[in-house]
Structure formats: structure tokens, C-alpha cells
Design a protein around this motif. Structure first.
Motif, mmCIF file in Angstrom:
data_model
loop_
_atom_site.group_PDB
_atom_site.id
_atom_site.type_symbol
_atom_site.label_atom_id
_atom_site.label_comp_id
_atom_site.label_asym_id
_atom_site.label_seq_id
_atom_site.Cartn_x
_atom_site.Cartn_y
_atom_site.Cartn_z
ATOM 1 N N ASP A 182 -15.672 21.329 -6.045
ATOM 2 C CA ASP A 182 -15.216 21.477 -7.430
ATOM 3 C C ASP A 182 -16.380 21.855 -8.345
ATOM 4 O O ASP A 182 -16.246 22.715 -9.227
ATOM 5 N N LEU A 183 -17.510 21.219 -8.139
ATOM 6 C CA LEU A 183 -18.666 21.476 -8.995
ATOM 7 C C LEU A 183 -19.186 22.895 -8.798
ATOM 8 O O LEU A 183 -19.510 23.588 -9.778
ATOM 9 N N ILE A 184 -19.261 23.350 -7.541
ATOM 10 C CA ILE A 184 -19.733 24.712 -7.279
ATOM 11 C C ILE A 184 -18.820 25.740 -7.938
ATOM 12 O O ILE A 184 -19.278 26.706 -8.563
ATOM 13 N N ASP A 185 -17.515 25.538 -7.821
ATOM 14 C CA ASP A 185 -16.568 26.459 -8.456
ATOM 15 C C ASP A 185 -16.726 26.443 -9.975
ATOM 16 O O ASP A 185 -16.660 27.487 -10.640
ATOM 17 N N PHE A 186 -16.933 25.253 -10.519
ATOM 18 C CA PHE A 186 -17.105 25.109 -11.971
ATOM 19 C C PHE A 186 -18.358 25.857 -12.443
ATOM 20 O O PHE A 186 -18.335 26.570 -13.451
ATOM 21 N N LEU A 187 -19.443 25.724 -11.701
ATOM 22 C CA LEU A 187 -20.682 26.389 -12.075
ATOM 23 C C LEU A 187 -20.558 27.908 -11.989
ATOM 24 O O LEU A 187 -21.167 28.638 -12.771
ATOM 25 N N ARG A 188 -19.757 28.384 -11.034
ATOM 26 C CA ARG A 188 -19.593 29.832 -10.871
ATOM 27 C C ARG A 188 -18.677 30.435 -11.925
ATOM 28 O O ARG A 188 -18.890 31.558 -12.388
ATOM 29 N N ASP A 189 -17.658 29.671 -12.335
ATOM 30 C CA ASP A 189 -16.610 30.234 -13.186
ATOM 31 C C ASP A 189 -16.913 30.121 -14.675
ATOM 32 O O ASP A 189 -16.454 30.954 -15.470
ATOM 33 N N ASP A 190 -17.636 29.087 -15.085
ATOM 34 C CA ASP A 190 -17.865 28.864 -16.514
ATOM 35 C C ASP A 190 -19.033 29.725 -16.992
ATOM 36 O O ASP A 190 -20.190 29.460 -16.685
ATOM 37 N N ARG A 191 -18.738 30.747 -17.770
ATOM 38 C CA ARG A 191 -19.768 31.675 -18.241
ATOM 39 C C ARG A 191 -20.541 31.122 -19.436
ATOM 40 O O ARG A 191 -21.533 31.718 -19.851
ATOM 41 N N GLU A 192 -20.098 30.024 -20.019
ATOM 42 C CA GLU A 192 -20.756 29.470 -21.200
ATOM 43 C C GLU A 192 -21.839 28.456 -20.860
ATOM 44 O O GLU A 192 -22.479 27.909 -21.736
ATOM 45 N N LEU A 193 -22.038 28.205 -19.570
ATOM 46 C CA LEU A 193 -23.016 27.197 -19.172
ATOM 47 C C LEU A 193 -24.443 27.672 -19.433
ATOM 48 O O LEU A 193 -24.704 28.869 -19.542
ATOM 49 N N SER A 194 -25.342 26.697 -19.526
ATOM 50 C CA SER A 194 -26.763 27.013 -19.643
ATOM 51 C C SER A 194 -27.209 27.836 -18.438
ATOM 52 O O SER A 194 -26.744 27.621 -17.316
ATOM 53 N N THR A 195 -28.103 28.778 -18.671
ATOM 54 C CA THR A 195 -28.553 29.645 -17.574
ATOM 55 C C THR A 195 -29.733 29.055 -16.811
ATOM 56 O O THR A 195 -30.052 29.519 -15.721
ATOM 57 N N GLU A 196 -30.368 28.043 -17.359
ATOM 58 C CA GLU A 196 -31.527 27.438 -16.704
ATOM 59 C C GLU A 196 -31.349 25.924 -16.635
ATOM 60 O O GLU A 196 -31.357 25.258 -17.672
ATOM 61 N N PHE A 197 -31.189 25.389 -15.441
ATOM 62 C CA PHE A 197 -31.113 23.945 -15.248
ATOM 63 C C PHE A 197 -31.465 23.642 -13.798
ATOM 64 O O PHE A 197 -31.314 24.476 -12.908
ATOM 65 N N TRP A 198 -31.959 22.430 -13.577
ATOM 66 C CA TRP A 198 -32.411 22.021 -12.249
ATOM 67 C C TRP A 198 -31.525 20.936 -11.637
ATOM 68 O O TRP A 198 -31.508 20.743 -10.450
ATOM 69 N N GLU A 199 -30.816 20.239 -12.484
ATOM 70 C CA GLU A 199 -29.940 19.188 -12.001
ATOM 71 C C GLU A 199 -28.704 19.097 -12.883
ATOM 72 O O GLU A 199 -28.710 19.553 -14.036
ATOM 73 N N VAL A 200 -27.664 18.519 -12.329
ATOM 74 C CA VAL A 200 -26.400 18.332 -13.030
ATOM 75 C C VAL A 200 -26.247 16.853 -13.336
ATOM 76 O O VAL A 200 -26.456 15.998 -12.457
ATOM 77 N N PHE A 201 -25.891 16.536 -14.568
ATOM 78 C CA PHE A 201 -25.700 15.145 -14.953
ATOM 79 C C PHE A 201 -24.253 14.733 -14.693
ATOM 80 O O PHE A 201 -23.312 15.469 -15.048
ATOM 81 N N ILE A 202 -24.095 13.587 -14.078
ATOM 82 C CA ILE A 202 -22.773 13.050 -13.800
ATOM 83 C C ILE A 202 -22.468 11.983 -14.851
ATOM 84 O O ILE A 202 -23.287 11.078 -15.074
ATOM 85 N N VAL A 203 -21.297 12.076 -15.493
ATOM 86 C CA VAL A 203 -20.959 11.149 -16.584
ATOM 87 C C VAL A 203 -19.635 10.460 -16.299
ATOM 88 O O VAL A 203 -18.791 10.964 -15.538
ATOM 89 N N ASP A 204 -19.453 9.288 -16.932
ATOM 90 C CA ASP A 204 -18.178 8.577 -16.807
ATOM 91 C C ASP A 204 -17.248 9.004 -17.931
ATOM 92 O O ASP A 204 -17.534 9.938 -18.686
#
Length: 476
Positions: A182-204
Motif C-alpha cells: 500500500d505504501l509503495i503504491d501511495f508513494l508512486r501515485d501521489d504527485r504532491e509528495l515531497s521529492t526528497e525524503f529518506w524515511e516515512v513517518f508512521i502515525v496513529d
């Protein structure tokens, strides 16, 4: 500079230049900013040859263009900006020295500044806008898109030099119920995401960070694995109001690449990355060194009026402490008149004590800044510095005492100056640690005023111990 001097479209084009091209341009850096090149640019500006200026500057990396603005004269900076208009992209503004950028921004229309700010990362945009006057800030913010304006206004609401000003609001956060796929698909499909990041934050569900996932973990894990099984729950959270110096210490201590920033309720509001912290470490280290000398910011681009004001303040304080030291010498006028050789030798004792005190002071201020020196080890540090001072004092005392006795044929004079050297080194070691520690406990920056008091202590005690011992021994 009129609105026509800067073209919105050209600024956008500069921001979108391929990174590979930028990297190739940087290869010419060492050859491009040599004195001969800078002189040729200045000569072309003076002659009004804007096309020649443009051709010379075009191959430069944005960081090198920013350096060029610092290397030329102040009155040539605006003409240079006009000559290379379409090269004045967001990357150049992000690299400019604060004082140079402030000069240029004063001449650029609010709409253009707003365009530049919208293309910068939030932290860089804040660093640029916070230098403007309040009226100019309002004018620029009014020209920005509502979302960008809200982010910058929120950042400006935090105190200066805190995590809230330093953080970027461009980060990736996802709920913990997702799977790796799910996360990989989300990162590929969302064009509004930041272009530079090293880790993904998981939130409740309350948007509290509960863990992080490095990109390397995500790419190497099966798609069906829940994020809760691969995420790292132990993380370093940065309170939004934390001082930037403490932020840098946490990055250094825990070897962080990025860290989540949380508000008072524990919600994720931004992230700080190591590239920002590198700048902070450099700034804080330079700041402490310059403050020890009372030189202020020490920026060669700072207006002369501000530099004079900062330096003169501490020079006046130093004048006062020098008068205190000279008054001690005045107490022994009769002794000096009776035995003039004392006037020749007494600066040696005070000077060596001052140098010893400065050495201790530099070590202690650094230890306080890096949290190496705390309440738990202050007494041990005092004992350590006193032992060092005693060893140095005895060595220097024997050296100067023996030399004085041989040179002037007066063993008693040698014993007096050797003893004074030991005493003043002990005073230097004690003052070098007690003064900055006391100021730190009083919530006063020890880098700002410690040197004044340490120097006064070593001068006063240097003169007093040497001249006092000379009188007590019967030399004068």
C-alpha cells in the motif's frame, strides 16, 4: 530594480533545471571564482557589458553564483542581479548570504519574492522572509497561495532559532494499518509528495508519530507485510520549541538523518533533515568563537555600522577591566620606582596567565555547548583543570624563574616571578572554568562575556601576585 527586471517564468525555469546539469557546472567551481574571474566580471559590470557578464556567469552552479555576490563590491550586486536575471533562481536565493540576500530583496517586488518563496522548501522560505521588515513580510505573504502562506505564517509564529523555524513541512506520513505494498503504491501515485525524503513517518489516528520506515526497508520487504511489523518504533522526536543548538546536538549524538518535529500535543508537524543541521552546527560553532572575542556575527557582509556597534560595546567593557588592572599596578608605584626591573617583567606574568585562561575557557565553553559539562561532572572538571594549571604553572615558573635568575644574576627575583607564574596559572585555570559555568547557570551565554572577566582576573592577579611577592620578599 523594477518588476520588469525579474521574470516570473524565468525564475521557475531556473528552479526546474536538471540536477545533473547543475552537478556538471559545479566542476568548474575552482576555476571560476578565482580573483581574475571576479575582476573580469566587475570590469564588465562597470563597462555596462551585461551580455558578457551573463556569458561568464551562466556556467556557474547556483552556490557559486551566490558566492560571487559576496566577492564583488556592494554597489555592484544589484547590477549583477539585473544582468543575470533569469539565472537568479530559487537555488541562488537559498544559498545567498543573509546580508546580501536582504539587500537584493529590498529591491525586488513582493510578487516576485512570493514566487521565489513558494518554490523553496518551507524552512528556506522562512529564512528568506524573516529577514524582511514587517510591512514587506505582509506584502509578500499576501501575494502567496493560501496553503503556502499558512505554512510560513505558522513557522514565523515560533521563536527564532527553534525547531519550528528550522523544520520543513514537506514530509511523508502514513497510517500504521497500511502494508508495504500500500505504501509503495501511495508513494508512486501521489504527485504532491515531497521529492526528497529518506524515511516515512508512521502515525496513529491522532497524527502522533509511532514509528519510522527507512526507504531501504520498504524496498526490501514483501508487499504483504504490515508497516507495523517493519517500522522502527524507537525514534527521536524534536519538540517544536526546542532550541536549534539542542536539535543539532541530538542529531550528532544519535547519528540522525532526519527526525520528526512534534507540537505541544505530540502531533507530527514537520521534519528536520541533516542538511539543515549541518548549517546550524557551522553557525553555532562560528558564533561561539566570534563571541569569545566580542566580534559579533563576524560576517564580512554585515553593515559597518552594526559591526562597529557590536565591537565597540565590548571594547568599552575591556577598557573598564583594563583600568581595574592598572589600578592594581598603581598600588605598587613606589616599589616599581625603587626597582624598575619589575615593570619590565610583570607583563610576562599577566600575559601568560591570560593565555592559559583563554585555553581553559575555550575548552569549557565548548564542553557546555555540547553538553559534555553538566552539573554531574563540574567538580571533576574543576579538579582536572586545576591539576593542568598546576603542572603548566610549575613548568613555566621553573623556566622563567631560572631564566630570570641567570639573566639578571638575582635568584630572589627569579623565585618571585616563578612563584607568581604558578599562582596566576592557578587563577587562570579556576577563572577559566568558574566564570563560564557561573554564567551558564545564570542563563547567560558564556561565550559572550566570559573572556572579559577571565582576562580581568588573570591581569589583576598577575600584577598583584608578582608585585606583592616582590614587596614581601624585600626586593622593592
Amino acid at each position: 530594480m523594477t518588476p520588469e527586471d525579474f521574470d516570473h517564468t524565468l525564475i521557475e525555469d531556473a528552479a526546474e533545471a536538471p540536477e545533473a546539469a547543475r552537478e556538471s557546472e559545479s566542476l568548474d567551481k575552482e576555476n571560476r571564482l578565482k580573483p581574475d574571474f571576479v575582476r573580469r566580471v566587475q570590469d564588465a559590470l562597470e563597462a555596462g557589458e551585461t551580455d558578457a557578464v551573463y556569458d561568464m556567469v551562466e556556467p556557474l552552479h547556483p552556490a557559486d553564483i551566490a558566492d560571487l555576490f559576496e566577492l564583488i563590491e556592494e554597489d555592484e550586486r544589484l547590477p549583477l542581479a539585473r544582468a543575470i536575471n533569469d539565472q537568479m533562481g530559487v537555488e541562488v536565493f537559498a544559498e545567498l548570504n543573509d546580508h546580501v540576500r536582504e539587500l537584493l530583496l529590498e529591491e525586488i517586488p513582493a510578487g516576485i519574492i512570493a514566487d521565489i518563496a513558494e518554490q523553496l522548501d518551507t524552512d528556506d522560505a522562512v529564512a528568506m522572509i524573516e529577514d524582511l521588515d514587517e510591512e514587506d513580510q505582509k506584502a509578500v505573504l499576501a501575494e502567496m497561495e493560501p496553503e503556502d502562506r499558512a505554512a510560513i505564517e505558522t513557522a514565523l509564529a515560533y521563536p527564532e532559532e527553534t525547531a519550528g523555524r528550522l523544520m520543513s513541512r514537506d514530509f511523508v506520513a502514513v497510517p500504521e494499518h497500511m502494508t508495504v505494498g500500500d505504501l509503495i503504491d501511495f508513494l508512486r501515485d501521489d504527485r504532491e509528495l515531497s521529492t526528497e525524503f529518506w524515511e516515512v513517518f508512521i502515525v496513529d489516528t491522532r497524527h502522533h508519530p509511532v514509528g519510522t520506515c527507512l526507504l531501504s526497508w520498504i524496498l526490501r520487504s514483501p508487499r504483504t507485510v504490515p508497516l507495523s511489523d517493519v517500522m522502527k518504533r524507537d525514534q527521536t522526536l524534536i519538540p517544536v520549541g526546542m532550541d536549534q543548538e539542542e536539535v543539532a546536538l541530538r542529531f550528532q549524538k544519535y547519528a540522525l538523518i532526519s527526525a520528526a518535529v512534534v507540537d505541544e500535543d505530540g502531533r507530527l508537524v514537520g521534519q528536520i533533515t541533516v542538511d539543515d543541521v549541518v548549517h546550524i552546527i557551522q553557525e553555532e560553532a562560528s558564533e561561539d568563537i566570534l563571541r569569545l572575542s566580542g566580534a559579533g556575527d563576524g560576517d564580512i557582509n554585515e553593515p559597518i555600522r552594526l559591526t562597529v556597534k557590536t565591537r565597540l560595546t565590548w571594547l568599552v567593557v575591556n577598557l573598564g577591566t583594563a583600568i581595574v588592572a592598572s589600578s592594581v599596578v598603581g598600588l605598587f608605584q613606589g616599589a616599581i620606582a625603587h626597582f624598575a626591573l619589575l615593570a619590565v617583567l610583570m607583563p610576562i606574568v599577566s600575559g601568560m596567565g591570560g593565555n592559559a585562561g583563554t585555553q581553559t575557557l575555550a575548552v569549557v565553553v565548548r564542553a557546555l555547548a555540547t553538553n559534555q559539562l553538566t552539573d554531574s561532572n563540574t567538580l571533576r572538571m574543576i579538579g582536572r583543570e586545576l591539576r593542568i594549571a598546576m603542572a603548566n604553572g610549575l613548568s613555566l615558573g621553573l623556566l622563567i624563574g631560572g631564566g630570570t635568575a641567570l639573566m639578571f644574576g638575582n635568584p630572589l627575583l627569579g623565585a618571585v616571578i616563578g612563584s607568581a607564574m604558578v599562582i596566576n596559572n592557578l587563577v587562570a585555570g579556576l577563572a577559566g572554568i568558574l566564570v563560564p559555568v557561573a554564567l551558564d547557570r545564570a542563563n547567560v551565554d558564556p561565550a559572550v562575556s566570559s573572556a572579559v572577566f577571565v582576562t580581568m582576573a588573570t591581569d589583576v592577579m598577575g600584577f598583584f601576585s608578582f608585585l606583592g611577592l616582590a614587596v614581601l620578599s624585600g626586593l622593592a
